[in-house]
Scaffold this motif. Structure first.
Motif, short mmCIF file in Angstrom:
data_model
loop_
_atom_site.label_atom_id
_atom_site.label_comp_id
_atom_site.label_asym_id
_atom_site.label_seq_id
_atom_site.Cartn_x
_atom_site.Cartn_y
_atom_site.Cartn_z
N GLY A 113 0.88 -1.20 0.58
CA GLY A 113 -0.02 -0.22 0.46
C GLY A 113 0.98 1.44 0.18
O GLY A 113 2.19 1.21 -0.60
N GLU A 114 0.58 2.44 -0.02
CA GLU A 114 0.59 3.56 0.09
C GLU A 114 1.41 4.04 1.72
O GLU A 114 0.96 4.20 2.19
N GLU B 16 -4.33 2.81 -6.62
CA GLU B 16 -5.24 2.24 -5.84
C GLU B 16 -5.78 1.55 -6.73
O GLU B 16 -5.64 0.12 -6.91
N GLY C 234 -8.38 -0.71 5.89
CA GLY C 234 -7.55 0.56 5.90
C GLY C 234 -9.13 1.46 6.60
O GLY C 234 -9.90 0.61 7.03
N PHE D 46 -8.62 -6.69 2.19
CA PHE D 46 -8.47 -4.78 2.05
C PHE D 46 -8.89 -3.93 3.33
O PHE D 46 -9.58 -4.49 3.38
N SER E 98 4.12 1.17 -2.32
CA SER E 98 3.18 1.34 -3.25
C SER E 98 3.32 2.83 -4.46
O SER E 98 2.69 3.42 -3.55
N ALA F 166 -4.13 -2.51 -5.98
CA ALA F 166 -5.94 -3.79 -5.89
C ALA F 166 -5.36 -4.87 -6.30
O ALA F 166 -5.89 -5.92 -6.32
N ILE G 94 -4.03 -5.47 2.01
CA ILE G 94 -3.32 -4.59 0.48
C ILE G 94 -3.94 -2.80 1.70
O ILE G 94 -5.42 -3.49 1.88
N GLU G 95 -3.70 -2.31 1.50
CA GLU G 95 -3.96 -0.81 2.39
C GLU G 95 -4.11 0.19 1.74
O GLU G 95 -3.65 0.51 1.27
N PHE G 96 -5.72 0.12 1.91
CA PHE G 96 -5.68 1.94 1.14
C PHE G 96 -5.40 2.74 1.90
O PHE G 96 -6.03 2.54 3.72
#
Lengths: 326, 355
Positions: free
Chosen positions: A28-29, A60, A117, A115, A56, A64, A79-81
């Protein structure tokens, strides 16, 4: 038991699951070198290295989808948002690929991906950064939706989400990260998906809710108690799978229900649950079910307007009094 | 799929020399292209009489792209595509019977009748679909390549897409990530010049060859109507990527002889009939290879007819298999929505009986 923050509980869950299974990786970011925008992944890069804790690009949709592809071939991506507001950019990969590939291929692929966050409003972040997003996902068969409201639930449910073979939408809360609570140390402390938790017991009225709204519900219950009203506060914890037995049990006990949620009312989680209660427990109801939600508007920035737009303990008390005909 | 090793050591007549291809391999490619052509014609026929429903996108005219590329791959390489994928599935090892039965929506289909024409899957041969949203398979392929690198394997992911897909964000995000992380993936544009009814130059001011440049992904163009050239290129690229060269981009120039889908016109305002007729005459990948093989004395008309008869027989048997495969029973309706049915809580909300 140890006392820790919601953030630390998530960190511990990630760490334990990454130690347990080498196929689990976090992408993730800002998750690696920056330790996470909300520091949930603090220290993980040092322990697991850049291949398993991956910064990343701001893409997104792309990362993803990379995660879904990796899950199709046997890895277990987390996967982190940075927030679920940004996951709108990835909706195609989540809704068209992650939730459908198992069915379209008649079971040839499992998609064991999480996913995660924060979702919902924090403070004065305005409309694009203040959305409760759970119903976008719970609407779609094929994914599971989890909304922990306490540190212990955050840890136990994240571990279950990572071990689950389906896509799991795991929604945290920006305002919960610093909240402290007791959390079991046990590495096998896993809370199964689909089990609600009665956060407070009472026999006069049921407040059913999920995610960080449990704290609003509990505040409302305290106010009601001063008036001699005892509320049951049922925390669904997961929206899909949904603990319908627990919902029916509290309805049968109090015969009066208020549904509280952070998001908008139209086709919200509450709308679904109200519909099911009237289908399955109509005879138990002594009053129409009421809902307390965010105002049906994009979230305003100005502090006074934001406070008016959010669901509050006062609104919940008012709704409870109505269903009690007080 | 044939092991590349067994193909070497056979004779290489002059006509095949520039490609470094044996006669045996060239004939195999011919047989495969004939199968893809006859298979799609059979599907076309079945669609016309209502045996196949929904959308159905044929690969007729693009057989060289399919055969030449797939021939250069190993069984453990991954292939993914968009929705014009029937023959790619066959080339990767899904049986023609299973592909046709899927088009018919039958239980014997590659996806049990739940996917249809656009969603054919064969995990057992690493054929990864069959995807209906333009460009959405590109991040997935990037994910396969991520796994290959994560587990230090030496397979390669090959991602097919149409020319219109390069205008999607998913394409650019994927190429960037593949480049940053040096992933073993080849992005292949089957450039048939038209995204449905829109000519590529109407929606792009830069050439296809330039599309990967911003991401530092090396690009190559090849004439996809020349199956031998296509194979020769991919033999090289696949090896480079397998050896750790990072991602590649290929502009595979081809042409579709049919409409976008079975419900679309072959020509019209978006491309003149004369253009289609000319390309069919001059650029049919089967004719291009046939002429080479005839010229090299490697095949004659009788031999070609024999190969064609084989292709027709397989296509016809696939249609028979599909016809005789039962429709999926109602017990399949709720199967495989979830990989894991949790012991607690409710997952379905429609209130219908599911037994």
């Amino acid at each position: 038991m140890a006392v820790m923050t919601y953030r630390e509980a998530l960190n511990q869950a990630l760490r334990e699951e990454m130690r347990r299974d080498p196929d689990v990786f976090l992408m993730g970011e800002e998750v690696a070198e920056y330790d996470g925008a909300y520091k949930v992944s603090k220290g993980l890069l040092g322990e697991f290295g850049p291949q398993r804790v991956v910064d990343s690009p701001i893409s997104e949709l792309g990362f993803a989808g990379l995660g879904v592809g990796a899950a199709m071939v046997g890895l277990r991506p987390v996967i982190e948002f940075m927030t679920f507001n940004f996951a709108h950019l990835a909706l195609d990969q989540i809704l068209n690929n992650a939730t459908k590939l198992h069915y379209m291929s008649d079971g040839q692929f499992d998609i064991p991906i999480v996913f995660r966050g924060p979702t919902g409003a924090a403070l004065q972040l305005a409309a694009q950064h203040s959305q409760a997003c759970e119903t976008y996902y719970s609407h779609a068969p094929g994914c599971k939706v989890v909304t922990p409201g306490t540190p212990a639930d955050a840890k136990g449910l994240l571990k279950a989400a990572i071990r689950d073979d389906d896509p799991v939408i795991f929604m945290e809360g920006e305002l919960l990260y610093n909240m402290k609570g007791e959390v079991p140390d046990d590495e096998d402390f896993v809370i199964p998906l689909g089990v609600a938790d009665l956060k407070r017991e009472g026999s006069d009225v049921s407040i059913i809710t999920h995610g960080k709204m449990i704290h609003v519900a509990l505040a409302a219950a305290s106010k009601l108690q001063k008036d001699g009203v005892e509320a049951d506060v049922l925390d669904l914890r997961t929206i899909r799978p949904l603990d319908m037995d627990a919902i029916l049990a509290t309805v049968a006990k109090t015969n009066r229900v208020v549904y509280l949620e952070e998001g908008w009312p139209y086709a919200g989680t509450g709308a679904q649950i109200v519909s099911m209660i009237q289908e399955e427990a109509f005879d138990h109801l002594d009053a129409p079910i009421l809902r307390v939600t965010q105002a049906d508007i994009p979230m305003p920035y100005a502090k006074n307007l934001e406070m008016l737009a959010k669901p509050s303990a006062e609104l919940v008390v008012e709704a409870c009094n109505k269903v009690l005909y007080r | 799929m044939t092991d590349t090793k067994t193909r070497k050591g056979t004779g290489k007549p002059e006509v095949l020399k520039p490609y470094g291809v044996s006669a045996e391999l060239a004939l195999e490619l011919m047989q495969e292209m004939l199968l893809y052509r006859r298979f799609e014609e059979k599907a076309e026929e079945a669609y016309a009489i209502g045996k196949i429903g929904g959308f159905c996108h044929l690969h007729i005219g693009q057989e060289g792209a399919c055969a030449g590329t797939l021939k250069a791959l190993r069984e453990d390489d991954y292939v993914i595509s968009a929705y014009r994928e029937h023959t790619l599935a066959i080339a990767k090892g899904v049986t023609p019977n299973a592909v046709m039965a899927e088009l018919y929506g039958r239980i014997g289909g590659a996806s049990g009748g739940k996917g249809g024409s656009m969603h054919i899957f064969g995990t057992h041969v690493r054929f990864m679909g069959g995807h209906g949203i333009v460009g959405a398979q590109v991040p997935l392929a990037t994910g396969f390549a991520w796994k290959i690198k994560y587990r230090a394997e030496d397979s390669v992911a090959v991602c097919f897409m149409g020319d219109a897909a390069v205008n999607q964000g998913a394409f650019h995000e994927s190429l960037n990530m593949a480049s940053v992380w040096e992933l073993p993936v080849i992005f292949v544009v089957e450039n048939n010049q038209y995204g449905m009814g829109t000519a590529f130059d109407r929606v792009s001011t830069t050439d296809m060859q330039q599309k990967s440049a911003a991401h530092g992904v090396p690009a190559t163009s090849v004439d996809g109507q020349d199956v031998l050239a296509t194979y020769a290129l991919f033999r090289e690229l696949v090896q480079e990527v397998r050896d750790g060269a990072g991602p590649k981009f290929v502009n595979l120039e081809t042409y579709r002889f049919r409409g976008h889908s079975m419900s679309d016109p072959v020509s019209g305002t978006y491309r003149p009939t004369e253009e289609v007729e000319r390309r069919k005459k001059e650029d049919d990948p089967i004719v291009v290879l046939r002429d080479k093989l005839f010229a090299g004395g490697l095949l004659d008309q009788a031999g070609l007819q024999e190969m064609d008869a084989t292709a027709r027989k397989i296509a016809s048997e696939a249609a028979d298999f599909a016809e005789n495969s039962p429709v999926p029973g109602p017990e399949n309706l709720y199967r495989n929505v979830w990989a894991e049915v949790n012991p607690h809580g409710r997952l379905f909300f429609d209130g219908r009986r599911r037994d």
